[in-house]
Design a protein around this motif. Structure first.
Motif, mmCIF file in Angstrom:
data_model
loop_
_atom_site.group_PDB
_atom_site.id
_atom_site.type_symbol
_atom_site.label_atom_id
_atom_site.label_comp_id
_atom_site.label_asym_id
_atom_site.label_seq_id
_atom_site.Cartn_x
_atom_site.Cartn_y
_atom_site.Cartn_z
ATOM 1 N N ASP A 64 0.825 -1.213 0.000
ATOM 2 C CA ASP A 64 0.000 0.000 0.000
ATOM 3 C C ASP A 64 0.857 1.260 0.000
ATOM 4 N N LEU A 65 1.954 1.242 0.755
ATOM 5 C CA LEU A 65 2.849 2.407 0.790
ATOM 6 C C LEU A 65 3.517 2.638 -0.557
ATOM 7 N N ILE A 66 3.954 1.559 -1.201
ATOM 8 C CA ILE A 66 4.598 1.680 -2.514
ATOM 9 C C ILE A 66 3.589 2.219 -3.526
ATOM 10 N N LYS A 67 2.392 1.697 -3.511
ATOM 11 C CA LYS A 67 1.338 2.138 -4.429
ATOM 12 C C LYS A 67 1.050 3.630 -4.243
ATOM 13 N N LYS A 68 0.911 4.066 -3.011
ATOM 14 C CA LYS A 68 0.649 5.483 -2.733
ATOM 15 C C LYS A 68 1.827 6.358 -3.174
ATOM 16 N N ASP A 69 3.052 5.863 -2.989
ATOM 17 C CA ASP A 69 4.244 6.596 -3.413
ATOM 18 C C ASP A 69 4.242 6.767 -4.934
ATOM 19 N N VAL A 70 3.904 5.706 -5.664
ATOM 20 C CA VAL A 70 3.818 5.778 -7.120
ATOM 21 C C VAL A 70 2.785 6.822 -7.531
ATOM 22 N N GLU A 71 1.607 6.759 -6.952
ATOM 23 C CA GLU A 71 0.549 7.719 -7.291
ATOM 24 C C GLU A 71 0.997 9.151 -7.008
ATOM 25 N N ARG A 72 1.549 9.357 -5.831
ATOM 26 C CA ARG A 72 1.964 10.704 -5.416
ATOM 27 C C ARG A 72 3.051 11.270 -6.332
ATOM 28 N N ARG A 73 4.019 10.461 -6.678
ATOM 29 C CA ARG A 73 5.131 10.952 -7.508
ATOM 30 C C ARG A 73 4.713 11.192 -8.960
ATOM 31 N N VAL A 74 3.950 10.276 -9.530
ATOM 32 C CA VAL A 74 3.537 10.458 -10.928
ATOM 33 C C VAL A 74 2.609 11.662 -11.053
ATOM 34 N N GLU A 75 1.817 11.942 -10.013
ATOM 35 C CA GLU A 75 0.939 13.120 -10.039
ATOM 36 C C GLU A 75 1.721 14.433 -10.085
ATOM 37 N N THR A 76 3.014 14.415 -9.752
ATOM 38 C CA THR A 76 3.821 15.639 -9.797
ATOM 39 C C THR A 76 4.262 15.992 -11.212
ATOM 40 N N VAL A 77 4.091 15.078 -12.157
ATOM 41 C CA VAL A 77 4.487 15.349 -13.546
ATOM 42 C C VAL A 77 3.529 16.378 -14.136
ATOM 43 N N PRO A 78 4.065 17.459 -14.717
ATOM 44 C CA PRO A 78 3.207 18.498 -15.292
ATOM 45 C C PRO A 78 2.225 17.922 -16.314
ATOM 46 N N GLY A 79 0.952 18.294 -16.165
ATOM 47 C CA GLY A 79 -0.083 17.848 -17.086
ATOM 48 C C GLY A 79 -0.796 16.578 -16.659
ATOM 49 N N VAL A 80 -0.232 15.865 -15.675
ATOM 50 C CA VAL A 80 -0.881 14.637 -15.192
ATOM 51 C C VAL A 80 -1.861 15.026 -14.096
ATOM 52 N N LYS A 81 -3.124 14.689 -14.310
ATOM 53 C CA LYS A 81 -4.168 15.059 -13.361
ATOM 54 C C LYS A 81 -4.657 13.871 -12.554
ATOM 55 N N LYS A 82 -4.562 12.668 -13.131
ATOM 56 C CA LYS A 82 -5.109 11.483 -12.475
ATOM 57 C C LYS A 82 -4.130 10.331 -12.648
ATOM 58 N N VAL A 83 -3.903 9.596 -11.548
ATOM 59 C CA VAL A 83 -3.018 8.426 -11.595
ATOM 60 C C VAL A 83 -3.732 7.263 -10.931
ATOM 61 N N SER A 84 -3.713 6.137 -11.600
ATOM 62 C CA SER A 84 -4.236 4.916 -10.987
ATOM 63 C C SER A 84 -3.160 3.843 -11.114
ATOM 64 N N VAL A 85 -3.101 2.983 -10.123
ATOM 65 C CA VAL A 85 -2.121 1.902 -10.107
ATOM 66 C C VAL A 85 -2.880 0.584 -10.130
ATOM 67 N N VAL A 86 -2.539 -0.241 -11.105
ATOM 68 C CA VAL A 86 -3.128 -1.564 -11.221
ATOM 69 C C VAL A 86 -2.060 -2.574 -10.802
ATOM 70 N N ILE A 87 -2.382 -3.362 -9.793
ATOM 71 C CA ILE A 87 -1.442 -4.376 -9.309
ATOM 72 C C ILE A 87 -1.714 -5.686 -10.046
ATOM 73 N N ALA A 88 -0.711 -6.152 -10.743
ATOM 74 C CA ALA A 88 -0.812 -7.413 -11.490
ATOM 75 C C ALA A 88 0.058 -8.456 -10.791
ATOM 76 N N LEU A 89 -0.511 -9.573 -10.464
ATOM 77 C CA LEU A 89 0.263 -10.638 -9.828
ATOM 78 C C LEU A 89 0.598 -11.753 -10.813
ATOM 79 N N ASP A 90 0.190 -11.554 -12.071
ATOM 80 C CA ASP A 90 0.503 -12.515 -13.115
ATOM 81 C C ASP A 90 0.957 -11.743 -14.343
#
Length: 109
Positions: A64-90
């Motif tokens: 959960d912490l890694i997922k939130k970190d990914v969302e938070r950091r990618v949202e800092t990219v100019p022009g990015v308004k929405k970030v979703s993370v899909v966890i794939a186990l396969d």
């Protein structure tokens, strides 16, 4: 010739390289946890990014912490308004997904 899309992709990869698995001192890109991402145009002109990733273990206690970190950091990219993370186990993660640099850093080479 560098396109705006290429610049955006490079900025997203740069932000993902700032994210670490809290139990392993290597960023998640070098660990091979990122399977890729999709960028879509939003109606107001901004971008939506869907990151497809996995964890080193399906029961990763820091997932959960890694997922939130990914969302938070990618949202800092100019022009990015929405970030979703899909966890794939396969396919499941294994050491073959790691970069040479990560293997060297962890003493696996």
């Amino acid at each position: 010739f560098v396109t705006q899309e290429k610049v955006l992709e490079d900025q997203i990869w740069a932000q993902l390289r700032l994210c670490y698995d809290y139990e392993i001192p290597v960023n998640i890109v070098e660990l091979g946890l990122i399977y890729g991402f999709k960028i879509e145009e939003l109606p107001e002109g901004n971008k939506s990014v869907e990151v497809n990733m996995t964890f080193t273990s399906p029961m990763c206690p820091m997932g959960d912490l890694i997922k939130k970190d990914v969302e938070r950091r990618v949202e800092t990219v100019p022009g990015v308004k929405k970030v979703s993370v899909v966890i794939a186990l396969d396919p499941p993660w294994d050491q073959s997904r790691m970069s040479e640099a990560a293997k060297l850093q962890l003493g696996l080479l």
